[in-house]
Design a protein around this motif. Structure first.
Motif, PDB file in Angstrom:
ATOM      1  N   UNK A  10       0.830  -1.208   0.000  1.00 32.43           N
ATOM      2  CA  UNK A  10       0.000   0.000   0.000  1.00 32.43           C
ATOM      3  C   UNK A  10       0.865   1.258   0.000  1.00 32.43           C
ATOM      4  N   UNK A  11       1.965   1.224   0.732  1.00 29.61           N
ATOM      5  CA  UNK A  11       2.788   2.413   0.917  1.00 29.61           C
ATOM      6  C   UNK A  11       3.568   2.837  -0.304  1.00 29.61           C
ATOM      7  N   UNK A  12       4.048   1.870  -1.091  1.00 30.22           N
ATOM      8  CA  UNK A  12       4.852   2.223  -2.267  1.00 30.22           C
ATOM      9  C   UNK A  12       4.032   3.005  -3.301  1.00 30.22           C
ATOM     10  N   UNK A  13       2.849   2.536  -3.708  1.00 25.47           N
ATOM     11  CA  UNK A  13       2.060   3.348  -4.647  1.00 25.47           C
ATOM     12  C   UNK A  13       1.613   4.686  -4.052  1.00 25.47           C
ATOM     13  N   UNK A  14       1.337   4.692  -2.761  1.00 21.97           N
ATOM     14  CA  UNK A  14       0.947   5.943  -2.113  1.00 21.97           C
ATOM     15  C   UNK A  14       2.098   6.949  -2.157  1.00 21.97           C
ATOM     16  N   UNK A  15       3.299   6.503  -1.848  1.00 19.17           N
ATOM     17  CA  UNK A  15       4.462   7.392  -1.879  1.00 19.17           C
ATOM     18  C   UNK A  15       4.724   7.899  -3.295  1.00 19.17           C
ATOM     19  N   UNK A  16       4.600   7.010  -4.277  1.00 21.63           N
ATOM     20  CA  UNK A  16       4.796   7.423  -5.668  1.00 21.63           C
ATOM     21  C   UNK A  16       3.731   8.441  -6.086  1.00 21.63           C
ATOM     22  N   UNK A  17       2.502   8.220  -5.685  1.00 22.93           N
ATOM     23  CA  UNK A  17       1.429   9.151  -6.012  1.00 22.93           C
ATOM     24  C   UNK A  17       1.642  10.516  -5.381  1.00 22.93           C
ATOM     25  N   UNK A  54       2.252  14.016  -7.302  1.00 20.34           N
ATOM     26  CA  UNK A  54       1.395  15.155  -6.974  1.00 20.34           C
ATOM     27  C   UNK A  54       2.223  16.398  -6.691  1.00 20.34           C
ATOM     28  N   UNK A  55       3.239  16.253  -5.874  1.00 21.45           N
ATOM     29  CA  UNK A  55       4.093  17.396  -5.540  1.00 21.45           C
ATOM     30  C   UNK A  55       4.836  17.886  -6.777  1.00 21.45           C
ATOM     31  N   UNK A  56       5.311  16.968  -7.586  1.00 20.90           N
ATOM     32  CA  UNK A  56       6.035  17.340  -8.801  1.00 20.90           C
ATOM     33  C   UNK A  56       5.149  18.115  -9.769  1.00 20.90           C
ATOM     34  N   UNK A  57       3.938  17.652  -9.974  1.00 22.97           N
ATOM     35  CA  UNK A  57       3.038  18.318 -10.917  1.00 22.97           C
ATOM     36  C   UNK A  57       2.479  19.621 -10.348  1.00 22.97           C
TER      37      UNK A  57
END
Length: 50
Positions: free
Chosen positions: A29-36, A40-43
């Motif tokens: 759960x944490x890996x996709x959440x961290x990537x998302x 989000x911050x990048x965009x």
């Protein structure tokens, strides 16, 4: 007078160690959440800085 049977684990799972399963679940759960959140911050940075 209090019932303490609800506080004890069932006999079948007393010998099992579930820490590896819990760690795997957190990663699942944490890996996709961290990537998302990273995306989000990048965009959002691109949106507000041009």
């Amino acid at each position: 007078m209090t019932d303490t049977s609800s506080q004890n684990p069932p006999d079948g799972s007393a010998g099992k160690d579930r820490r590896p399963l819990i760690a795997f679940t957190w990663l699942w759960v944490g890996a996709p959440l961290a990537y998302g959140l990273y995306e989000l911050v990048r965009k959002a940075t691109q949106l507000f800085t041009g």
